[in-house]
Design a protein around this motif. Structure first.
Motif, PDB file in Angstrom:
ATOM      1  N   ALA A 227       7.517  17.409  24.969  1.00 17.03           N
ATOM      2  CA  ALA A 227       6.385  16.708  24.346  1.00 17.03           C
ATOM      3  C   ALA A 227       5.710  15.831  25.394  1.00 17.03           C
ATOM      4  N   THR A 228       4.864  16.449  26.199  1.00 19.77           N
ATOM      5  CA  THR A 228       4.318  15.762  27.387  1.00 19.77           C
ATOM      6  C   THR A 228       3.334  14.651  27.021  1.00 19.77           C
ATOM      7  N   ARG A 229       2.624  14.816  25.905  1.00 24.75           N
ATOM      8  CA  ARG A 229       1.676  13.741  25.539  1.00 24.75           C
ATOM      9  C   ARG A 229       2.452  12.511  25.066  1.00 24.75           C
ATOM     10  N   ALA A 230       3.514  12.743  24.340  1.00 27.80           N
ATOM     11  CA  ALA A 230       4.355  11.612  23.909  1.00 27.80           C
ATOM     12  C   ALA A 230       4.944  10.923  25.141  1.00 27.80           C
ATOM     13  N   GLU A 231       5.424  11.732  26.095  1.00 29.45           N
ATOM     14  CA  GLU A 231       6.015  11.161  27.322  1.00 29.45           C
ATOM     15  C   GLU A 231       4.965  10.309  28.055  1.00 29.45           C
ATOM     16  N   GLY A 232       3.761  10.892  28.219  1.00 34.07           N
ATOM     17  CA  GLY A 232       2.688  10.201  28.955  1.00 34.07           C
ATOM     18  C   GLY A 232       2.319   8.887  28.295  1.00 34.07           C
ATOM     19  N   SER A 233       2.382   8.847  26.957  1.00 33.40           N
ATOM     20  CA  SER A 233       1.980   7.617  26.252  1.00 33.40           C
ATOM     21  C   SER A 233       2.981   6.481  26.478  1.00 33.40           C
ATOM     22  N   LEU A 234       4.208   6.836  26.885  1.00 34.39           N
ATOM     23  CA  LEU A 234       5.247   5.804  27.055  1.00 34.39           C
ATOM     24  C   LEU A 234       5.257   5.227  28.473  1.00 34.39           C
ATOM     25  N   GLN A 235       4.900   6.086  29.440  1.00 30.95           N
ATOM     26  CA  GLN A 235       5.022   5.671  30.839  1.00 30.95           C
ATOM     27  C   GLN A 235       4.085   4.498  31.183  1.00 30.95           C
ATOM     28  N   GLY A 236       4.672   3.531  31.901  1.00 32.59           N
ATOM     29  CA  GLY A 236       3.888   2.385  32.351  1.00 32.59           C
ATOM     30  C   GLY A 236       3.700   1.328  31.271  1.00 32.59           C
ATOM     31  N   LYS A 237       4.367   1.506  30.149  1.00 29.13           N
ATOM     32  CA  LYS A 237       4.196   0.567  29.025  1.00 29.13           C
ATOM     33  C   LYS A 237       5.481  -0.163  28.697  1.00 29.13           C
ATOM     34  N   ARG A 238       5.346  -1.332  28.111  1.00 30.78           N
ATOM     35  CA  ARG A 238       6.479  -2.001  27.483  1.00 30.78           C
ATOM     36  C   ARG A 238       6.694  -1.317  26.120  1.00 30.78           C
ATOM     37  N   LEU A 239       7.914  -0.906  25.832  1.00 34.57           N
ATOM     38  CA  LEU A 239       8.103  -0.055  24.646  1.00 34.57           C
ATOM     39  C   LEU A 239       8.326  -0.891  23.384  1.00 34.57           C
ATOM     40  N   ASP A 240       7.229  -1.489  22.921  1.00 37.41           N
ATOM     41  CA  ASP A 240       7.288  -2.263  21.681  1.00 37.41           C
ATOM     42  C   ASP A 240       7.109  -1.314  20.489  1.00 37.41           C
ATOM     43  N   ASP A 241       7.081  -1.893  19.313  1.00 41.66           N
ATOM     44  CA  ASP A 241       6.997  -1.079  18.093  1.00 41.66           C
ATOM     45  C   ASP A 241       5.775  -0.158  18.078  1.00 41.66           C
ATOM     46  N   ALA A 242       4.642  -0.697  18.533  1.00 41.25           N
ATOM     47  CA  ALA A 242       3.402   0.100  18.508  1.00 41.25           C
ATOM     48  C   ALA A 242       3.528   1.301  19.442  1.00 41.25           C
ATOM     49  N   ALA A 243       4.126   1.082  20.626  1.00 43.11           N
ATOM     50  CA  ALA A 243       4.279   2.179  21.601  1.00 43.11           C
ATOM     51  C   ALA A 243       5.216   3.252  21.053  1.00 43.11           C
ATOM     52  N   VAL A 244       6.295   2.813  20.396  1.00 39.96           N
ATOM     53  CA  VAL A 244       7.257   3.765  19.824  1.00 39.96           C
ATOM     54  C   VAL A 244       6.569   4.592  18.732  1.00 39.96           C
ATOM     55  N   LYS A 245       5.813   3.906  17.875  1.00 40.20           N
ATOM     56  CA  LYS A 245       5.131   4.617  16.769  1.00 40.20           C
ATOM     57  C   LYS A 245       4.112   5.613  17.309  1.00 40.20           C
ATOM     58  N   GLN A 246       3.380   5.206  18.337  1.00 38.16           N
ATOM     59  CA  GLN A 246       2.356   6.100  18.897  1.00 38.16           C
ATOM     60  C   GLN A 246       3.014   7.354  19.498  1.00 38.16           C
ATOM     61  N   ALA A 247       4.098   7.151  20.265  1.00 37.37           N
ATOM     62  CA  ALA A 247       4.785   8.295  20.886  1.00 37.37           C
ATOM     63  C   ALA A 247       5.368   9.216  19.814  1.00 37.37           C
ATOM     64  N   ALA A 248       5.911   8.628  18.753  1.00 36.07           N
ATOM     65  CA  ALA A 248       6.507   9.431  17.675  1.00 36.07           C
ATOM     66  C   ALA A 248       5.437  10.302  17.021  1.00 36.07           C
ATOM     67  N   GLN A 249       4.248   9.733  16.804  1.00 42.05           N
ATOM     68  CA  GLN A 249       3.160  10.514  16.197  1.00 42.05           C
ATOM     69  C   GLN A 249       2.699  11.627  17.141  1.00 42.05           C
ATOM     70  N   LEU A 250       2.611  11.301  18.446  1.00 40.43           N
ATOM     71  CA  LEU A 250       2.174  12.330  19.413  1.00 40.43           C
ATOM     72  C   LEU A 250       3.185  13.480  19.472  1.00 40.43           C
ATOM     73  N   ALA A 251       4.475  13.143  19.442  1.00 35.52           N
ATOM     74  CA  ALA A 251       5.505  14.198  19.461  1.00 35.52           C
ATOM     75  C   ALA A 251       5.350  15.089  18.224  1.00 35.52           C
ATOM     76  N   ALA A 252       5.098  14.465  17.073  1.00 36.63           N
ATOM     77  CA  ALA A 252       4.904  15.251  15.835  1.00 36.63           C
ATOM     78  C   ALA A 252       3.687  16.162  15.995  1.00 36.63           C
ATOM     79  N   ASP A 253       2.618  15.651  16.611  1.00 38.40           N
ATOM     80  CA  ASP A 253       1.406  16.472  16.814  1.00 38.40           C
ATOM     81  C   ASP A 253       1.702  17.652  17.738  1.00 38.40           C
ATOM     82  N   GLU A 254       2.623  17.452  18.690  1.00 41.79           N
ATOM     83  CA  GLU A 254       2.925  18.514  19.662  1.00 41.79           C
ATOM     84  C   GLU A 254       3.880  19.581  19.108  1.00 41.79           C
ATOM     85  N   ALA A 255       4.568  19.273  18.016  1.00 41.20           N
ATOM     86  CA  ALA A 255       5.483  20.259  17.416  1.00 41.20           C
ATOM     87  C   ALA A 255       4.677  21.429  16.858  1.00 41.20           C
TER      88      ALA A 255
END
Ligand SMILES: Cc1cc2nc3c(=O)[nH]c(=O)nc-3n(C[C@H](O)[C@H](O)[C@H](O)COP(=O)(O)OP(=O)(O)OC[C@H]3O[C@@H](n4cnc5c(N)ncnc54)[C@H](O)[C@@H]3O)c2cc1C
Length: 291
Positions: A227-255
């Motif tokens: 899930a490369t878009r989910a991975e990209g959304s996490l890199q360079g960020k502090r992994l707070d709740d918003a970042a986790v939620k965004q990556a989770a949604q992107l991974a779902a979109d990539e499935a």
């Protein structure tokens, strides 16, 4: 059911095995743990004329960490991973993955390399390897070559291995400090293949910013999905709740799930969102020293 007739060879070296495979071509199949191949033979879904059993080749049952790389040999069984202190302490994501596979009887025989080589999109290790990053070593008649996990799974039950090649080793970069990973799977009952499963591996920098993220998805597409878009959304960020939620949604979109007896596609997509969020939180906990 009883398998069709086949010739059987048990070579005692890689060179002997690859020579046999080169000579026999598509008529031959490698036998390692036999936990996928034997059921296929019994159901007559596969009918190779020749089995090349690699279990008598010495020196392939190692798990080592050296020079910043974890190496897993071709004859390492799932149960070896479960019993390894190195895996338990340094690679809990591999332990998570192994423990979810089938039952102890299967895990006593099934090899980790066979799990990758079989390339069933429902198999558990491929997504974990995509999250961890690394490569496999393929030995053939002309010598060895390395294939990154990202180029290994070419289709359902299909890999980049050539007919004369044996997957001899898995190579995973050792995690840097402040790393953590987790594999979470929903199965209908213990020992079943995944309805959906997610592997996450993160490495944090000294200030807590995510320096590397790997996300792999099981059984929600024709191959394991990175899930490369989910991975990209996490890199360079502090992994707070918003970042986790965004990556989770992107991974779902990539499935790319399809509806089947394990559930409708939209249910599986949402499952990927939920499991990615939970796996990320678990990975972060482990990166901070938790188990
Ligand atoms: C009841 C049951 C439940 C299961 N549940 C799960 C599950 O939940 N999750 C999961 O991931 N798996 C599951 N499995 C599959 C199991 O993990 C398999 O054993 C594994 O997928 C294949 O490993 P193996 O060593 O048994 O390979 P084999 O069955 O010996 O071989 C499988 C295929 O890979 C090829 N192959 C094997 N080793 C190599 C190699 N070193 N180089 C090149 N080609 C090779 C063979 O030629 C064959 O085509 C289950 C199996 C059973 C019987």
């Amino acid at each position: 059911m009883i398998p069709g007739a086949f010739e059987y060879s048990a070579p005692t070296s890689i060179a002997e095995a690859t020579a046999l495979l080169a000579r026999l071509g598509d008529d031959a199949k490698i036998l390692s743990g036999g936990q996928s191949l034997i059921p296929l033979l019994k159901l007559r879904l596969a009918a190779p004329k020749h089995l090349v059993d690699i279990n008598r080749i010495p020196g392939l049952a190692y798990i080592r960490e050296a020079n910043g790389v974890l190496t897993i040999g071709a004859l390492v069984r799932e149960s070896d991973l479960e019993e390894s202190d190195l895996i338990r302490t340094r690679y809990p994501i591999l332990l998570d993955t192994s423990r979810f596979i089938a039952d102890p009887l299967v895990r006593n025989l099934a090899t980790v390399c066979g799990n990758l080589a079989h390339a069933d999109p429902a198999n558990d290790h491929p997504a974990t390897m995509l999250a961890l990053g690394g490569e496999v070593v393929a030995a053939g008649q002309k010598g060895e070559r390395r294939i990154p996990f990202t180029a290994f799974f070419t289709g359902p039950f299909t890999t980049a291995l050539r007919a004369d090649e044996i997957l001899t080793e898995i190579r995973i970069p050792a995690p840097p400090p402040r790393s953590g990973g987790a594999y979470l799977k929903l199965e209908r009952k213990v020992g079943d293949f995944a309805t959906a499963a997610v592997a996450v591996q993160v490495a944090l920098g000294p200030t807590g910013v995510c320096e590397r993220a790997g996300v792999g998805l099981t059984n929600v597409g024709p191959t394991p999905i990175k899930a490369t878009r989910a991975e990209g959304s996490l890199q360079g960020k502090r992994l707070d709740d918003a970042a986790v939620k965004q990556a989770a949604q992107l991974a779902a979109d990539e499935a790319q799930p399809t509806s089947d007896y394990r559930g409708p596609a939209e249910y599986k997509r949402d499952l990927v969102r939920v499991l990615t969020g939970r796996a990320l939180r678990k990975a972060l906990e482990r990166a901070g020293g938790g188990r």
